[in-house]
Scaffold this motif. Structure first.
Motif, PDB file in Angstrom:
ATOM      1  N   TRP A 187     110.361  25.250  24.364  1.00 26.35           N
ATOM      2  CA  TRP A 187     110.394  24.271  23.281  1.00 26.35           C
ATOM      3  C   TRP A 187     111.137  24.901  22.103  1.00 26.35           C
ATOM      4  O   TRP A 187     111.063  26.118  21.874  1.00 26.35           O
ATOM      5  CB  TRP A 187     108.984  23.902  22.801  1.00 26.35           C
ATOM      6  N   THR A 209     105.598  23.030  17.500  1.00 27.13           N
ATOM      7  CA  THR A 209     104.992  21.883  16.826  1.00 27.13           C
ATOM      8  C   THR A 209     103.938  21.168  17.670  1.00 27.13           C
ATOM      9  O   THR A 209     102.858  20.832  17.157  1.00 27.13           O
ATOM     10  CB  THR A 209     106.090  20.887  16.412  1.00 27.13           C
ATOM     11  N   PRO A 210     104.150  20.885  18.979  1.00 27.63           N
ATOM     12  CA  PRO A 210     103.142  20.138  19.737  1.00 27.63           C
ATOM     13  C   PRO A 210     101.793  20.829  19.857  1.00 27.63           C
ATOM     14  O   PRO A 210     100.805  20.167  20.196  1.00 27.63           O
ATOM     15  CB  PRO A 210     103.800  19.973  21.116  1.00 27.63           C
ATOM     16  N   VAL A 215     108.245  13.028  21.773  1.00 32.46           N
ATOM     17  CA  VAL A 215     107.667  14.239  21.184  1.00 32.46           C
ATOM     18  C   VAL A 215     108.272  14.425  19.800  1.00 32.46           C
ATOM     19  O   VAL A 215     109.453  14.125  19.582  1.00 32.46           O
ATOM     20  CB  VAL A 215     107.938  15.485  22.057  1.00 32.46           C
ATOM     21  N   ASN A 265     102.552  14.371  21.238  1.00 32.65           N
ATOM     22  CA  ASN A 265     102.564  15.834  21.302  1.00 32.65           C
ATOM     23  C   ASN A 265     101.387  16.394  22.090  1.00 32.65           C
ATOM     24  O   ASN A 265     101.535  17.379  22.833  1.00 32.65           O
ATOM     25  CB  ASN A 265     102.555  16.418  19.887  1.00 32.65           C
ATOM     26  N   LEU A 320     109.214  17.185  17.144  1.00 24.06           N
ATOM     27  CA  LEU A 320     109.446  18.632  17.123  1.00 24.06           C
ATOM     28  C   LEU A 320     110.259  19.026  15.888  1.00 24.06           C
ATOM     29  O   LEU A 320     111.141  18.275  15.448  1.00 24.06           O
ATOM     30  CB  LEU A 320     110.232  19.063  18.358  1.00 24.06           C
ATOM     31  N   GLU A 321     109.916  20.178  15.358  1.00 24.48           N
ATOM     32  CA  GLU A 321     110.844  20.831  14.437  1.00 24.48           C
ATOM     33  C   GLU A 321     111.912  21.525  15.269  1.00 24.48           C
ATOM     34  O   GLU A 321     111.701  21.787  16.464  1.00 24.48           O
ATOM     35  CB  GLU A 321     110.112  21.873  13.580  1.00 24.48           C
ATOM     36  N   ARG A 322     113.012  21.826  14.659  1.00 25.55           N
ATOM     37  CA  ARG A 322     114.052  22.576  15.373  1.00 25.55           C
ATOM     38  C   ARG A 322     114.195  23.940  14.717  1.00 25.55           C
ATOM     39  O   ARG A 322     115.065  24.198  13.913  1.00 25.55           O
ATOM     40  CB  ARG A 322     115.370  21.819  15.355  1.00 25.55           C
ATOM     41  N   PRO A 331     109.838  17.701  11.288  1.00 23.74           N
ATOM     42  CA  PRO A 331     109.658  17.181  12.664  1.00 23.74           C
ATOM     43  C   PRO A 331     110.417  15.864  12.867  1.00 23.74           C
ATOM     44  O   PRO A 331     110.383  14.975  12.016  1.00 23.74           O
ATOM     45  CB  PRO A 331     108.138  16.973  12.753  1.00 23.74           C
ATOM     46  N   ALA A 335     113.652  20.603  24.470  1.00 23.47           N
ATOM     47  CA  ALA A 335     112.658  21.097  25.426  1.00 23.47           C
ATOM     48  C   ALA A 335     113.304  21.095  26.804  1.00 23.47           C
ATOM     49  O   ALA A 335     113.845  20.070  27.240  1.00 23.47           O
ATOM     50  CB  ALA A 335     111.406  20.231  25.420  1.00 23.47           C
ATOM     51  N   CYS A 382     107.964  29.149  22.927  1.00 27.73           N
ATOM     52  CA  CYS A 382     108.328  28.286  21.809  1.00 27.73           C
ATOM     53  C   CYS A 382     109.166  29.073  20.817  1.00 27.73           C
ATOM     54  O   CYS A 382     108.831  30.194  20.449  1.00 27.73           O
ATOM     55  CB  CYS A 382     107.078  27.774  21.082  1.00 27.73           C
TER      56      CYS A 382
END
Length: 396
Positions: A195, A199-200, A155, A211, A157-159, A137, A182, A115
């Motif tokens: 990822w 975050t998940p 999903v 997530n 997610l933050e980047r 997110p 991902a 991650c």
């Protein structure tokens, strides 16, 4: 009631209090965000929103053999087949031995869930990543139906990182080909899942969208049977297995800093009261130079320069008569003759000095410059006579 503290002690006490208040405020401001409840490190030891203890305990409750690793990867000797290694946003750099061990783990059938940024530093041949600042997110849809997206259409997610270029064949799991968040690819007999952020599996993000399903799919066995052995890396979060490495990542270190500051203040207070007592230097009001200056000022205001000449004249005559054993009433000329004969001095010069002093000592308005020259001449004879007397006494 009078206080037992002196003024200096009160000032010191007030100064220490002010410093303690300022340092407390500074520490509260400079304290890292982690200690205030929003850890950005997805460690299994943290119950904060950014931590990952919930996911770790969930795996244990589901019967997975999950193990925290606080050792470098080079000590991971077990074959990778049937195992999953989680590297959740590592914050430290691996060594060459770590990279070799990780490559061996993947080549022997292991799976790595990586991650965040820096995958290319851990995994040979991984796509290059760079830092991204999209920390809110966002939902991303599954790109393809598959094992890693089963039951998880979306999903959140933050980047925290993004791939710079897809220069090798990868399967985009979530996002698009232009903006993958991902991906997965094979390496030897193993697999790598990447990822853009953890975050998940964080305490805050595991319940967002799908997530939880995404996380469980990432650690599920490839053939759908059994339960893989899961290694959760904490070494690259700074957990090196020592007491200090643990303490330095907790608020306890700030407590230690404050204790050290309090000890320093106590040491300074103790040393001030128990150290050697040094009396301050007090300038004497009876300084010889001050006396000379005062006396000179009195003579100057009175215009009595001749008094100084008279004092030097009488002092020299007294010294000479005592040294030469002559009566005190002897005339100056005969005194000079005796001094020349017994001391080797110039009779004419000594007689002239005595005669000049005798003539001027009664003048009321004698020029200070003339009086000074005459006094210096008489005192020079006095010093020469005193030095001669001292040498004679030492010779005996």
């Amino acid at each position: 009631m009078r206080s037992g503290l002196s003024r200096t002690d009160r000032r010191l006490l007030i100064a220490c209090g002010v410093i303690a208040v300022v340092s407390t405020i500074a520490i509260s401001i400079l304290e890292p965000q982690e200690a205030q409840g929003s850890s950005a490190i997805p460690t299994t030891y943290s119950t904060l929103p950014g931590g990952a203890q919930a996911a770790y305990l969930l795996l244990q409750d589901l019967g997975h053999r999950v193990e925290r690793r606080e050792e470098p990867l080079e000590r991971l000797q077990a074959p990778g087949e049937g195992s999953v290694l989680i590297l959740a946003e590592p914050s430290e750099t691996p060594t060459a031995a770590d990279r070799a061990a990780l490559a061996r783990f993947v080549e022997t059938g292991g799976r790595v869930l990586f991650c965040g940024r820096g995958a290319e530093g851990f995994l040979p041949g991984a796509p290059a990543t760079k830092l991204d600042w999209s920390l809110v997110p966002r939902p991303f849809h599954a790109a393809w139906p598959g094992r890693y997206t089963q039951g998880a259409p979306t999903v959140e997610l933050e980047r925290r990182a993004k791939l710079e270029a897809l220069d090798k064949p990868v399967v985009v799991l979530y996002g698009s080909a232009q903006e993958p968040v991902a991906v997965a690819w094979r390496a030897g007999r193993g697999e790598i899942v990447w990822w853009s952020a953890a975050t998940p599996l964080t305490n805050d993000g595991i319940l967002r969208a799908s997530n939880l399903r995404v996380f469980l799919n990432a650690v599920a066995p490839s053939d759908g049977t059994g339960k893989p052995r899961i290694y959760w890396d904490e070494y690259f979060h700074g957990q090196h297995g020592s007491l200090w490495s643990y303490v330095e990542r907790t608020p306890a270190r700030w407590v230690l800093w404050q204790c050290a500051f309090a000890a320093l203040v106590a040491l300074l207070a103790f040393s001030r009261r128990s150290g050697p007592v040094v009396q301050p230097i007090i300038e004497s009001r009876l300084s010889p130079l001050e006396f000379v200056d005062t006396l000179g000022a009195l003579y100057e205001r009175a215009g009595a320069a001749s008094l100084g000449v008279g004092a030097a004249y009488r002092q020299l005559r007294l010294q000479l008569t005592q040294r030469l054993a002559l009566p005190g009433t002897i005339e100056d000329a005969r005194l000079a003759e005796a001094a020349a004969r017994r001391l080797g001095w110039s009779q004419s010069e000594l007689a002239a000095a005595l005669r000049h002093a005798a003539e001027t000592r009664h003048i009321e308005r004698l020029e200070p410059r003339e009086a000074l020259a005459l006094v210096q001449q008489l005192e020079d004879y006095s010093r020469r006579l005193s030095a001669r007397t001292k040498l004679t006494l030492e010779a005996r």
